[in-house]
Scaffold this motif. Sequence first.
Motif, PDB file in Angstrom:
ATOM      1  N   LYS A   1      -7.010  -3.669   2.724  1.00  0.00           N
ATOM      2  CA  LYS A   1      -6.028  -4.288   3.904  1.00  0.00           C
ATOM      3  C   LYS A   1      -5.671  -6.106   4.134  1.00  0.00           C
ATOM      4  O   LYS A   1      -3.684  -6.100   4.147  1.00  0.00           O
ATOM      5  N   LYS A   2      -6.498  -6.670   3.696  1.00  0.00           N
ATOM      6  CA  LYS A   2      -6.138  -7.736   4.465  1.00  0.00           C
ATOM      7  C   LYS A   2      -5.613  -8.534   3.042  1.00  0.00           C
ATOM      8  O   LYS A   2      -4.765  -9.503   3.445  1.00  0.00           O
ATOM      9  N   ALA A   3      -5.614  -8.410   2.005  1.00  0.00           N
ATOM     10  CA  ALA A   3      -5.101  -8.920   0.631  1.00  0.00           C
ATOM     11  C   ALA A   3      -3.928  -7.979   0.191  1.00  0.00           C
ATOM     12  O   ALA A   3      -2.932  -8.842  -0.177  1.00  0.00           O
ATOM     13  N   MET A   4      -3.812  -6.824   0.430  1.00  0.00           N
ATOM     14  CA  MET A   4      -2.489  -6.223   0.575  1.00  0.00           C
ATOM     15  C   MET A   4      -1.184  -7.308   1.808  1.00  0.00           C
ATOM     16  O   MET A   4       0.132  -7.715   1.905  1.00  0.00           O
ATOM     17  N   GLN A   5      -1.845  -7.459   3.315  1.00  0.00           N
ATOM     18  CA  GLN A   5      -1.553  -8.916   3.823  1.00  0.00           C
ATOM     19  C   GLN A   5      -1.158  -9.771   3.491  1.00  0.00           C
ATOM     20  O   GLN A   5      -0.032 -10.273   3.429  1.00  0.00           O
ATOM     21  N   GLU A   6      -1.760 -10.145   2.580  1.00  0.00           N
ATOM     22  CA  GLU A   6      -1.399 -11.326   1.873  1.00  0.00           C
ATOM     23  C   GLU A   6      -0.694 -11.443   0.973  1.00  0.00           C
ATOM     24  O   GLU A   6       0.681 -12.863   1.067  1.00  0.00           O
ATOM     25  N   ILE A   7       0.096 -10.697   0.194  1.00  0.00           N
ATOM     26  CA  ILE A   7       0.500 -10.299  -1.066  1.00  0.00           C
ATOM     27  C   ILE A   7       2.294 -10.056  -0.410  1.00  0.00           C
ATOM     28  O   ILE A   7       2.800 -10.821  -0.669  1.00  0.00           O
TER      29      ILE A   7
END
Length: 400
Positions: free
Chosen positions: A29-35
């Motif tokens: 989820k953190k990686a998706m938020q970064e994207i």
Amino acid sequence: MKKPYLKQFPDESGFFGKFGGSFVPEEVKKAMQEINEAYDLIAQNSDFIAELRKIRKHFQGRPTPIYFAHNLTKKYGGAGIYFKREDLNHTGAHKLNHCMGEGLLAKFMGKKKLIAETGAGQHGVALATAAAYFGLECEIHMGEIDIQKEYPNVVRMKILGAKVVPVSFGAKTLKEAVDSAFESYMSDLENSMYAIGSVVGPHPFPRMVRDFQAIVGIESKEQFLEMTGELPDIVTACVGGGSNALGIFSGFIDDSVELVGVEPLGRGSEYGNHASSLSYGEEGIMHGFNSIMLKDSSGNPASVYSVASGLDYPSVGPEHAYLHSIGRTKVECISDNEAISAFFELSKEEGIIPAIESSHAVAYALKIAKDLKGKKILVNLSGRGDKDIDFIVNTYGYSL
């Protein structure tokens, strides 16, 4: 004034009504938020927009034309049949539209590697092409059954410098390729980006891929008006995950135009013989998003099948689920035999060899054309059939 549809959906959490969202582990989820944050930033950046337009014009060969199918129109004696020629897009399908955007985004974020799944191989080829263009590593996961069916695309991916990872578990097709690619992505979130191949997955991918594919609809609307002086009566496209369909639908979604998604009925409506999610599925969460999916008796993703490797997926993009639920889009089903018949019909009548996936939409247009005299049908010809020729000849010969 009411906002255009594309400005309203999805909401900030990635939902189209109750469909969509991001149902993934916390670290993902953190990686998706970064994207998502990076995409929001560059989507407003005139330099990024100018670079993408330059790529589309000088590398991809856009705009692709609309073609009036004079022989088929005359033969079927009803509606005028038109094709948006995404088969003429570089690499032979619509997939490069979002792959170049995802590659540009990955470069902006400082990523070193692109990871993805592929079914028919068109997304894999397009992403391998984008990776070569931007100087990135590329890893493509593909089911062993699809590797056999679509071997020419496997060769193309390898020539382009991609590592092709065979997936040997489960049904060995598209769903398992997604599972395998996602596992690889989770092992290196910092250096890699998972470049999803359709309008599926956790937020922001359904929105992001739709936005990159919207160029198809933007061009189509402008071209059709220039060619005919009016909008088409019906716009249709095949639907697996649904990127090519949402791409062309985006141009007409606020207009009084009938939008029809064509799903793969395969060998019939019995369990395991088709991949018609919207027609036979129910609400469920898979691969990080809530949508309509085909389930087995235990509530897990069902076994699915289609002659078209790019359509055999047990769910569908959440935006398709939403648009169908509110009645904005219609859904129809086409069988394997109907799609293969349309493959040969378009090839022999117009000199255009279509992808088997696209042949589903062609088959639907041919099916309804005779009863719609005076109407105009626009089909998104999402890809060409080079990848399918060996499979077609080995399975069906040179005609049905």
